[in-house]
Structure formats: C-alpha cells, structure tokens
Design a protein around this motif. Structure first.
Motif, PDB file in Angstrom:
ATOM      1  N   LYS A 119       0.824  -1.224   0.000  1.00 25.80           N
ATOM      2  CA  LYS A 119       0.000   0.000   0.000  1.00 25.80           C
ATOM      3  C   LYS A 119       0.848   1.259   0.000  1.00 25.80           C
ATOM      4  O   LYS A 119       0.582   2.203  -0.753  1.00 25.80           O
ATOM      5  CB  LYS A 119      -0.938  -0.011   1.218  1.00 25.80           C
ATOM      6  CG  LYS A 119      -1.663   1.303   1.431  1.00 25.80           C
ATOM      7  CD  LYS A 119      -2.884   1.173   2.294  1.00 25.80           C
ATOM      8  CE  LYS A 119      -2.577   1.252   3.762  1.00 25.80           C
ATOM      9  NZ  LYS A 119      -3.822   1.276   4.576  1.00 25.80           N
ATOM     10  N   ASP A 176      -0.044   5.568   5.863  1.00 26.20           N
ATOM     11  CA  ASP A 176      -1.198   5.698   4.954  1.00 26.20           C
ATOM     12  C   ASP A 176      -1.923   7.021   5.155  1.00 26.20           C
ATOM     13  O   ASP A 176      -3.073   7.170   4.787  1.00 26.20           O
ATOM     14  CB  ASP A 176      -2.142   4.491   5.077  1.00 26.20           C
ATOM     15  CG  ASP A 176      -2.787   4.357   6.447  1.00 26.20           C
ATOM     16  OD1 ASP A 176      -2.412   5.118   7.363  1.00 26.20           O
ATOM     17  OD2 ASP A 176      -3.669   3.492   6.601  1.00 26.20           O
ATOM     18  N   ASN A 195      -7.151   3.579   2.817  1.00 32.71           N
ATOM     19  CA  ASN A 195      -7.298   2.142   3.052  1.00 32.71           C
ATOM     20  C   ASN A 195      -7.614   1.392   1.766  1.00 32.71           C
ATOM     21  O   ASN A 195      -7.351   0.215   1.650  1.00 32.71           O
ATOM     22  CB  ASN A 195      -8.405   1.892   4.079  1.00 32.71           C
ATOM     23  CG  ASN A 195      -8.040   2.481   5.440  1.00 32.71           C
ATOM     24  OD1 ASN A 195      -6.882   2.450   5.844  1.00 32.71           O
ATOM     25  ND2 ASN A 195      -9.017   3.037   6.118  1.00 32.71           N
TER      26      ASN A 195
END
Ligand code: UD1
Ligand code: CA
Length: 450
Positions: A22, A102, A226
């Motif tokens: 990610k 993130d 996310n």
C-alpha cells in the motif's frame, strides 16, 4: 530537546487489493511513504524510523537511506508496531512523533504544531483529531462534560451512541519518550488479538493526565488511505492544493479538476494550462505560455511565450517563443532553440535545433545538430541508427531539406544546401549545393540562401 519519529508501514493494506505494498502506491507522482517521510523529516532531529513488515524489501528499497528501518515480523497492531521501534530509539530522543504511512495528506506545519503542543504540555502525549462527517473506520474521541478527553474507541468496538460522535482520531501523536517506552507494555490485548496504540491515550487518562488533541483546521488532512477509492480522493485533494496555489500565483488553469500538476513543477505568470495536461517532475515552464490541451511534460525546461499543444515531452529543453504540436514527441536530449516551430507529427531525440528552425510535418530527427533557420521538409528522416551505433547528422544554417529526404548518418549537409524531394543522402553535401536522387548526387551550385 531531541525529537524522533516513527512511521508505521508494516500492514498489508489488504483493502488495496494490490500486488504492490500500500505505502508504495503513488499519489500525485510520489509513493505514499515518501510523502509521509517528507512531512516528518525536516521537523525531527533523528533519522525517521519506519516500521516495515509486509513488502519490507520493496519498501526499504524505495525509500533508501532517508530512513532507518525496523521489522515487525508479525502485525500485532499499531501499539505493537511502535514497541518494535523502541530498541533503536530508547535513550536517544526526548520526544517521539508517531504517524502512519497511509496518511499522506498531513501537512508538515500540522505535525510541527503537534510537536510544539507536546513541548508545551504537562501530559505525556498529544494527539490529533478531526471534527466533521467522515464515515471511514476512524476511532472516535470520547470527551467528558467539561470537554476533556476520556478515551478513544475503535469503530469496531463502538456502541451506537459512540458511533454517532463526530470527532475522530487521526492517528498522529507526539509522546514524551520515557513515558512512551514505560507505557507500551501496559497496552491490553484487544478482542481482535491486537495491541492498539490508541490505548495509550486511555492509559494516560487513567493515570490522571489531561491529554490534549490538536484539532485540525482542515479535516481533509486526516484522511487515511485504506482502499483505492480513498487513494483517488486523496489525489484529488492534493491536486486541488497544488492547483489552487498555482492559480493564486498567476497561472490560469482552464479546468483545474482536469489538470494534473505535481508540486515540484514551476510555472510562470500568465501561462495558461488547458485540460488533460500532466506536468511532472522537475518541469519548469516560463511566463505567457499556452500549454495543452492534452499535453504531457516530464522533467523539461520551457522558456517564455511557448505554445505546446497535444504533445508529449520528456527531458527536453525548449527555449523562448517555440511552438510545438499537435502530436509531437520530444524525447531526452531534444533541445529546441528560440523560435523553433514544430508542426504536427514530429519526433526529436538527442538533437539541437537552432533558432528559427522549421519542421512542419511528419519527421524524425535523432542525433542531429541543426543550424539556425533550417527548413526541414515533410517526411524528413535522420537515419541515425545503423544497427550498431547512433550516428550524427549535421545540417548547416539556412539549409533547405526537401520533402521525404532520408539523411543517412553520419552525414553533413552544408550551409545553404538544398536536397530535392525524395533524396537519399549518403554522402556529405557542400555548402550552397543542390543534391537530388537516391543516392543523392550533385546537380549544381546554388545562389547563396539566407
Ligand atoms: C487506525 C487507528 C484509528 C484511527 C485510524 C486513522 C488504531 C488501533 N486505530 O485505524 O483509531 O482513527 O487509524 O486512520 O491505531 N500497522 C503496522 N503494524 C500493525 C498494524 C498496523 O505497522 O501491526 C500500520 C499500517 O501499515 C498502517 C497503520 O499502521 O500504516 C494503521 O493501520 P490500519 O490497520 O490502517 O489502522 P486503522 O484501522 O486505519
Ligand atoms: Ca488506516
């Protein structure tokens, strides 16, 4: 006071449904992790510590020596992740800034404010929150009647009344280091079997401390990523930040929502950018230009008063008063001097086009040195590659290259020389000389052209 930083980046990011970790997904041209790193790097004294786990090697390689890394082999929660960094930081810092990889929209100024608030505080930690209507998995901030913070409850554990609370935990914290290391082992295990960092707020409150939250003025800074819907939202927020600053600095964006400019790009006053234009990397564009629509420019220098329409350029240099396009491609090493005109369907690579060169239609110019005011006829090709080497084509000033000429390099065309339509030039041509045919042969000497 020395401030250290920990960036949590060990999670898999399952909801991204991607082979790529990610934190390596790009946002406006830079991986998420690099953006977070940039935000913390200059406001902390020690090299940032990144907690890696999933995709550890890829993350380590992408970041390089901008950070130090600790491995969280098993992802046992955000509190556990911080405890993994303890061994490299304990005894070296007074304050520890913790943030998540993130959350790339947090501004450096905001994190600096958070650190300052903790410096001024008597409590062992300061947290951050946003107030608004943001339904996406945030922990809720519980306050007592007097407005003091009592606890953070994760969304999954929250009661319906708690879910209705509209103050959310952003997850950027600044801790007093000694307290942090001593409190980490006190984090209880959650119903999910994880050690939550949020529990440290609850522990501090239980110990009688008054924990403060920096409530962000701009809630969009707190948005975490996310999944790819969040990624697109974040991209649009960043784009808006960059484009707004550009417009306020005197650049016209006809449709900012369809204009993709990385923050590293510089644009001069009164330049107009049409939609579907991507300006990237170290690109620098002067004043009074018209760029796009449909133009992609990477790592390219552009002078003033240029018109660049529907074209793609990378690692090129374009001087003042140049017009390019539609449908041209400038590749690395293309250098267009002042006043060059390139019409449709041209490609230039590793070549210098002198002032006033005209190249109107369908041409390939590679490994060439072209003097001032040369006219390149439609369909001209520099045959620069013989299968092994790239060879040079030189064209002297004021030469006139007829339509469909093949210049078989290495070859030199003299000043003021002329090639007839369809010539295949395999030998050097003297100044002021006309050649025609395949292979091209001399027809006659010319009057001086200028
Ligand atoms: C977390 C917070 C939540 C907050 C939200 C804001 C906790 C328990 N919850 O939830 O209160 O509102 O962020 O976005 O802290 N990570 C590790 N190791 C682990 C687990 C996670 O390094 O063992 C990293 C992840 O890579 C990620 C970050 O920590 O960068 C946050 O993990 P994530 O699972 O996304 O937490 P949230 O559910 O978003
Ligand atoms: Ca998250």
């Amino acid at each position: 006071m020395k401030t250290a930083s920990i960036i949590l980046a060990a999670g898999q990011g399952i909801r991204m449904r991607s082979k790529l970790p990610k934190v390596l997904h790009p946002l406006l041209g830079k991986p998420l992790i690099s953006r977070v790193l940039l935000a913390v790097k200059d406001i902390t004294e020690l090299k940032p510590v990144i907690v890696i786990g999933h995709g550890a090697e890829a993350v380590r390689q992408a970041v390089g020596d901008e950070a130090q890394f600790v491995l969280q082999a098993e992802q046992l929660g955000t509190g556990h992740a911080v405890s993994v960094a303890q061994e490299v930081l304990e005894g070296r810092a007074d304050l520890v800034l913790v943030t998540f990889s993130d959350m790339p929209l947090l501004r450096q100024e905001t994190l600096a404010k958070l650190v300052q608030m903790q410096k001024d505080s008597h409590a062992p930690l300061t947290m951050t929150s946003i107030v608004g209507d943001v339904p996406r998995g945030f922990g809720r901030v519980l306050r007592n009647a007097a407005g003091g913070i009592c606890a953070i409850v994760e969304e999954a554990d929250a009661s319906p009344e708690q879910l209705a609370i509209n103050e959310y935990n952003v997850s950027a914290y600044c801790f007093e280091a000694g307290w942090l290391w001593s409190a980490l082992p006190r984090i209880p295990i959650s119903a999910k079997g994880e050690y939550y960092l949020t529990e440290l707020v609850n522990i501090a409150v239980q110990d009688g401390h008054e924990v403060q939250a920096l409530v962000l003025d701009d809630p969009s800074e707190g948005l975490g990523i996310n999944n790819r819907v969040h990624l697109a939202e974040a991209e649009s927020i960043l784009r808006e930040r960059v484009n707004t600053a550009l417009m306020l600095s005197g650049v016209t964006l006809i449709d900012p929502e369809a204009t993709y400019i990385e923050e590293s790009v510089l644009l001069g006053q009164d330049t107009v950018v049409w939609p579907n234009t991507c300006l990237q990397g170290s690109t620098k564009i002067g004043a009074d230009c018209v760029i796009g629509p449909n133009t992609i420019i990477r790592n390219t220098q552009v002078g003033d008063r240029c018109v660049l329409l529907a074209s793609d350029m990378e690692s090129a240099v374009i001087e003042d008063d140049v017009s390019v396009g539609p449908f041209c491609r400038l590749r690395k090493g293309a250098h267009l001097a002042k006043g060059v005109h390139m019409g449709n369907f041209g490609e230039v690579k590793d070549s210098y086009l002198g002032p006033g060169v005209k190249i109107g239609h369908f041409s390939y110019i590679g490994n060439a040195e072209i003097g001032p005011n040369v006219n390149i006829g439609a369909g001209t090709i520099t045959c620069n590659y013989d299968g092994e080497n790239k060879n040079l084509t030189e064209i002297g000033e004021n030469a006139f290259i007829g339509s469909d000429t093949m210049l078989v390099a290495p070859v030199k065309i003299g000043k003021g020389a002329c090639t007839g339509a369809g010539s295949v030039v395999t030998e050097d041509v003297d100044d002021d000389t006309l050649v025609v045919g395949a292979p091209a042969r001399v027809v006659r000497k010319l009057e001086k052209r200028d």
